[in-house]
Design an enzyme around this catalytic site. Structure first.
Site, PDB file in Angstrom:
ATOM      1  N   HIS A 221      40.398  29.467  42.284  1.00 40.20           N
ATOM      2  CA  HIS A 221      41.755  29.169  42.619  1.00 40.20           C
ATOM      3  C   HIS A 221      41.833  28.116  43.557  1.00 40.20           C
ATOM      4  O   HIS A 221      42.626  28.104  44.482  1.00 40.20           O
ATOM      5  CB  HIS A 221      42.564  30.368  43.209  1.00 40.20           C
ATOM      6  CG  HIS A 221      42.685  31.740  42.245  1.00 40.20           C
ATOM      7  ND1 HIS A 221      41.689  32.498  41.951  1.00 40.20           N
ATOM      8  CD2 HIS A 221      43.486  31.707  41.268  1.00 40.20           C
ATOM      9  CE1 HIS A 221      41.833  33.387  41.042  1.00 40.20           C
ATOM     10  NE2 HIS A 221      43.058  32.867  40.577  1.00 40.20           N
TER      11      HIS A 221
ATOM     12  N   GLY B 196      45.269  27.369  49.164  1.00 38.90           N
ATOM     13  CA  GLY B 196      46.484  26.513  49.444  1.00 38.90           C
ATOM     14  C   GLY B 196      48.101  26.580  48.894  1.00 38.90           C
ATOM     15  O   GLY B 196      48.763  25.792  49.335  1.00 38.90           O
ATOM     16  N   ASP B 197      48.381  27.737  48.559  1.00 39.62           N
ATOM     17  CA  ASP B 197      49.618  27.755  47.632  1.00 39.62           C
ATOM     18  C   ASP B 197      50.674  28.669  48.336  1.00 39.62           C
ATOM     19  O   ASP B 197      51.889  28.712  47.917  1.00 39.62           O
ATOM     20  CB  ASP B 197      49.254  28.310  46.062  1.00 39.62           C
ATOM     21  CG  ASP B 197      48.878  29.739  46.027  1.00 39.62           C
ATOM     22  OD1 ASP B 197      48.616  30.376  47.261  1.00 39.62           O
ATOM     23  OD2 ASP B 197      49.143  30.559  45.158  1.00 39.62           O
TER      24      ASP B 197
ATOM     25  N   GLY C 246      52.415  27.999  50.914  1.00 44.68           N
ATOM     26  CA  GLY C 246      53.497  27.306  51.360  1.00 44.68           C
ATOM     27  C   GLY C 246      54.541  27.048  50.131  1.00 44.68           C
ATOM     28  O   GLY C 246      55.718  27.263  50.008  1.00 44.68           O
TER      29      GLY C 246
ATOM     30  N   THR D 102      50.213  37.354  46.337  1.00 45.57           N
ATOM     31  CA  THR D 102      50.258  38.436  47.238  1.00 45.57           C
ATOM     32  C   THR D 102      51.561  38.316  48.102  1.00 45.57           C
ATOM     33  O   THR D 102      52.417  39.302  48.186  1.00 45.57           O
ATOM     34  CB  THR D 102      49.251  38.282  48.180  1.00 45.57           C
ATOM     35  OG1 THR D 102      47.915  38.316  47.435  1.00 45.57           O
ATOM     36  CG2 THR D 102      49.060  39.578  49.215  1.00 45.57           C
TER      37      THR D 102
ATOM     38  N   GLY E  94      50.295  47.024  49.839  1.00 43.43           N
ATOM     39  CA  GLY E  94      49.012  46.062  50.148  1.00 43.43           C
ATOM     40  C   GLY E  94      47.863  46.753  50.773  1.00 43.43           C
ATOM     41  O   GLY E  94      46.684  46.264  50.582  1.00 43.43           O
TER      42      GLY E  94
ATOM     43  N   ARG F 211      42.707  37.077  49.141  1.00 40.28           N
ATOM     44  CA  ARG F 211      41.978  36.075  48.833  1.00 40.28           C
ATOM     45  C   ARG F 211      40.946  35.408  49.781  1.00 40.28           C
ATOM     46  O   ARG F 211      40.036  34.440  49.590  1.00 40.28           O
ATOM     47  CB  ARG F 211      42.818  34.639  48.178  1.00 40.28           C
ATOM     48  CG  ARG F 211      42.279  34.063  46.940  1.00 40.28           C
ATOM     49  CD  ARG F 211      43.374  33.327  46.234  1.00 40.28           C
ATOM     50  NE  ARG F 211      43.790  34.076  45.278  1.00 40.28           N
ATOM     51  CZ  ARG F 211      44.864  33.726  44.276  1.00 40.28           C
ATOM     52  NH1 ARG F 211      45.365  32.469  44.617  1.00 40.28           N
ATOM     53  NH2 ARG F 211      45.410  34.467  43.616  1.00 40.28           N
TER      54      ARG F 211
ATOM     55  N   GLY G 111      50.240  34.158  56.203  1.00 45.29           N
ATOM     56  CA  GLY G 111      51.403  35.263  55.735  1.00 45.29           C
ATOM     57  C   GLY G 111      51.929  35.748  57.024  1.00 45.29           C
ATOM     58  O   GLY G 111      53.259  35.835  57.229  1.00 45.29           O
TER      59      GLY G 111
END
Length: 565
Positions: free
Chosen positions: A217, A394-395, A397, A439, A481, A535, A550
């Protein structure tokens, strides 16, 4: 770099549409992904595989006779939502239960778990199949924490063959568990991958080096080493896997040399020769060898090696015929088309009963707050993405921006229909989870839904109700979680934020300001922590010195809300 793009946000959906058009012989669309277009007999255990897009042929490329009954397809490198997974699993189910396979990523665990619970509530037998083949992402005594990478392919093929053979629900699970325990993978990267529309790769590898133990990823490797010859790369992979050989393994393996998206097939073939030679020199028989692209990572240049330590049972399922868009073996005989029409749109939350005037007014305020949150997250998405790229993919945002925008739009629609606060927040939570994926999507979906459940659709929210709603949100996030304070997640900000709100004096504004200050201190404290969940866990040491994205985004959202109340 992915160059053939229209709107980057639409890339996954447009790619999936084209895949379906090019493979009508095998698949047809359903909301959330695809299912077989061929007829499947009643009484067959359904196996569905899924995860984020960007890994083709994983996962839609494996839908067909002998492997999968369906695939759930999320955004690029992001988990599909629980609603998407439920839709595909429900469409694939044929009366004998449905199993959901995925690669042990936090977002997948959360979203697919939601779908499983929903199916079970309807009386449908359902469970998960979690792949844990990557030796770089967990120690030998923490096999359950390892992530799934290219081992997805042979493990899913074997489990799918067991289901195709008519094995019952528990037997398919047993075969899967046996295949997963027998499978190990190890990979290296020569360059990072670039998200569609992005200006640069998620990570870089220095010239003449290779990243060891990459993720699929966009996660960088856990170490770097000199990039040598093909023989030297093969030695690194083989020696790493032999060192991690399962305790009860025999002397036979299926070897899979997997390209990650930008490594030429000819290069893979060169490595194949070296791999086979080294395995045979170690006394290991390669009963079958596959070389190609099976689990990719957009345009990443890299290679992974998977070894499946087989006995006669596992080998028989591996050798069983299959016919899918991306992988075929033997002959499955004649098949019939399934002409059943399926729903290709999400089922939106609707207003069953209008809220009271006071609750409708609160819903209007909530919609305005969500709009302001979405504007803020759009402005902050690049910075949040940079935080996430240190030890993640990096996803974060992009996911937060997409999720909040969808939540704001859903809330606005429900307010226009006369919804109260609870229904409005339920719709916003469902939309956030569905659009954001990953997540954060699952957690924010559950957070908003939990807040709404305490506010209701009749009463005007007061200070007590807001406090109870925050407690419900905290409990829902931790229950879903499994994170605790100190794990380097948004919980490190959420728990002190809620505690401060409950203990602070003053009016709602004063309590909110105290909560934001405590949450901010909690988020800043994550700089010194090693990530223990999610991750970022395999690269936990790299996360030291950087706050958890987060936790940071949670405080930013809370600050926007408090500023406007």
């Amino acid at each position: 770099m992915t160059r053939l793009v229209n709107n980057p946000a639409d890339f996954p959906a447009e790619s999936l549409r084209g895949f379906v058009l090019a493979n009508k012989r095998y698949v047809k669309p359903v909301y959330g992904g695809v299912v077989r277009s061929t007829a499947t007999p009643d009484g067959k255990v359904a196996v569905v595989y899924g995860g984020g897009s960007g890994h083709y042929p994983a996962f839609a490329g494996w839908v067909g006779v002998g492997v999968a009954d369906g695939a759930v397809c999320g955004n690029i490198f992001s988990s599909p939502s629980g609603a998407q997974a439920y839709s595909v699993m429900k469409a694939a189910e044929r009366g004998a239960g449905v199993l959901m396979g995925f690669g042990n990523y936090a977002g997948d665990v959360l979203h697919f778990g939601q779908a499983i619970e929903r199916l079970r509530s309807e009386g449908i037998q359902a469970d998960t199949l979690v792949v844990t083949d990557d030796i770089a992402s967990g120690a030998k005594d923490e096999l359950d924490k390892r992530r799934g990478i290219a081992g997805d392919f042979p493990i899913f093929k074997i489990a799918g063959a067991a289901a195709e053979a008519g094995k019952d629900f528990e037997e398919v699970k047993r075969v899967f568990a046996k295949a997963n325990a027998a499978t190990r993978s190890f990979g290296v990267a020569f360059s990072g991958c670039t998200l569609p529309g992005a200006d640069g790769p998620l990570f870089t590898v220095p010239e003449g080096k290779m990243g060891i133990g990459l993720g699929i990823h966009g996660e960088p490797g856990v170490d770097e080493a000199r990039l040598g010859t093909a023989d030297e790369v093969a030695r690194t992979l083989v020696e790493g896997l032999l060192e991690d050989r399962p305790a009860d393994a025999g002397g036979r393996v299926i070897a899979i040399v997997n390209g990650l998206g930008a490594t030429k097939y000819e290069e893979l073939f060169v490595v194949v020769g070296s791999v086979v030679d080294r395995l045979e020199a170690a006394g290991v028989e390669c009963v079958d060898v596959e070389s190609g692209e099976f689990v990719t990572s957009l345009d990443m240049a890299g290679i992974s090696l998977t070894l499946v330590w087989v006995d006669d049972e596992l080998l028989s399922y591996w050798d069983a015929p299959c016919d899918t868009p991306a992988y075929r073996k033997g002959s499955v005989g004649d098949v019939q088309r399934d002409e059943t029409a399926l729903n290709t749109e999400a089922t939106a939350v609707t207003v069953a009963a209008k809220g009271s005037a006071a609750s409708q007014a609160a819903a209007g305020t909530i919609a305005g707050l969500l709009e302001a949150v979405a504007d803020m997250l759009e402005a902050e998405k690049d910075e949040l993405g940079k935080l996430d790229s240190v030890a993640g993919d990096g996803d974060h945002g992009i996911g937060m921006a997409n999720g909040s925008r969808a939540a704001a739009a859903a809330a606005k629609r429900l307010v226009g229909e006369g919804a109260g606060a609870s229904t409005t927040l339920a719709a916003a939570g469902d939309a956030w989870s569905d659009r954001a994926g990953g997540t954060s999507g699952a957690l924010w979906g559950s957070l908003l839904t939990a807040i709404g459940s305490r506010l209701g659709d009749q009463d005007a929210p007061d200070e007590k109700a807001v406090g109870e709603a925050l407690v419900a949100a905290r409990d829902a996030v931790q229950r879903l979680g499994g994170a605790q304070v100190g794990d380097k997640t948004l919980v490190d900000a959420l728990v002190p934020l809620v505690d401060a709100f409950l203990s602070a004096d003053g009016d709602l504004k004063a309590k909110g300001e105290a909560a934001v200050a405590a949450g901010d201190a909690g988020a800043r404290s994550t700089r010194d922590l090693v990530a223990k969940l999610g991750r970022a866990r395999p690269l936990g040491q790299k996360s030291v010195g950087t706050p958890d994205p987060g936790a940071v985004s949670l405080v930013k959202v809370a600050a926007v809300v408090v500023e406007r109340i």
